[in-house]
Design an enzyme around this catalytic site. Structure first.
Site, PDB file in Angstrom:
ATOM      1  N   GLN A  32       0.831  -1.198   0.000  1.00 46.08           N
ATOM      2  CA  GLN A  32       0.000   0.000   0.000  1.00 46.08           C
ATOM      3  C   GLN A  32       0.871   1.255   0.000  1.00 46.08           C
ATOM      4  O   GLN A  32       1.219   1.795   1.042  1.00 46.08           O
ATOM      5  CB  GLN A  32      -0.943   0.003   1.213  1.00 46.08           C
ATOM      6  CG  GLN A  32      -1.961   1.088   1.106  1.00 46.08           C
ATOM      7  CD  GLN A  32      -3.135   0.891   2.012  1.00 46.08           C
ATOM      8  OE1 GLN A  32      -3.288  -0.120   2.680  1.00 46.08           O
ATOM      9  NE2 GLN A  32      -4.004   1.874   2.059  1.00 46.08           N
ATOM     10  N   PHE A  33       1.208   1.720  -1.192  1.00 49.91           N
ATOM     11  CA  PHE A  33       2.046   2.906  -1.330  1.00 49.91           C
ATOM     12  C   PHE A  33       1.387   4.149  -0.747  1.00 49.91           C
ATOM     13  O   PHE A  33       2.061   5.105  -0.379  1.00 49.91           O
ATOM     14  CB  PHE A  33       2.438   3.141  -2.795  1.00 49.91           C
ATOM     15  CG  PHE A  33       1.342   3.708  -3.650  1.00 49.91           C
ATOM     16  CD1 PHE A  33       1.250   5.078  -3.850  1.00 49.91           C
ATOM     17  CD2 PHE A  33       0.408   2.883  -4.248  1.00 49.91           C
ATOM     18  CE1 PHE A  33       0.246   5.616  -4.641  1.00 49.91           C
ATOM     19  CE2 PHE A  33      -0.599   3.403  -5.033  1.00 49.91           C
ATOM     20  CZ  PHE A  33      -0.679   4.777  -5.236  1.00 49.91           C
ATOM     21  N   THR A  34       0.064   4.136  -0.608  1.00 46.54           N
ATOM     22  CA  THR A  34      -0.639   5.314  -0.112  1.00 46.54           C
ATOM     23  C   THR A  34      -0.330   5.597   1.359  1.00 46.54           C
ATOM     24  O   THR A  34      -0.703   6.660   1.868  1.00 46.54           O
ATOM     25  CB  THR A  34      -2.164   5.181  -0.310  1.00 46.54           C
ATOM     26  OG1 THR A  34      -2.624   4.034   0.401  1.00 46.54           O
ATOM     27  CG2 THR A  34      -2.513   5.068  -1.785  1.00 46.54           C
TER      28      THR A  34
END
Length: 145
Positions: free
Chosen positions: A78-80
């Protein structure tokens, strides 16, 4: 490296309507990487997470680890987690690690977790995923390295 850990009774990830990974009791991990993250951060957080004493013992105290209870892990990239939201209304993701390196680090992280013995189910790096979980507690902890 940033990991949001949630203690769960069960969790699963679906991609295009198909279950890609599923666990029973254990941990759901949302995993993100930033510039400079590598093997040292991966090894440190894998060890911390599998040994975290966040499951109840017979006296209902948070005294047991994932390894103690034979729990499972669902790991989701999850790069967010590295969203910057101070300016404007649209998040910036410039602090997220380059996707090619982040994918390699995500795979290394999952291997490091599995080396301790638990089942490690995953999503697919970069995919549009639907994650379902039954939170237990709730217990949610944010780890950073």
């Amino acid at each position: 490296m940033r990991v949001v850990l949630q203690r769960v009774k069960e969790a699963k990830v679906e991609i295009a309507g198909q279950v890609n990974g599923q666990i029973k009791q254990g941990l759901l991990l949302l995993v993100g990487f930033t510039d400079g993250d590598g093997q040292a951060e991966i090894d440190y957080l894998a060890r911390k997470i599998v040994n975290a004493r966040i499951f109840s013992d017979e006296a209902d105290k948070l005294n047991l680890s994932l390894l103690d209870i034979g729990g499972e892990i669902l790991s989701i990239s999850q790069f967010t987690l590295y969203a910057q939201v101070k300016k404007g209304n649209r998040p910036s993701f410039t602090e997220a690690q380059d996707p090619k390196l982040a994918q390699l680090n995500y795979e290394k992280f999952n291997q490091a977790l599995a080396s301790y013995g638990p089942k490690v189910a995953t999503g697919v790096f970069g995919a549009d995923m639907q994650v379902s979980l039954l939170n237990d507690g709730p217990v949610t902890i944010i780890y950073e390295a």
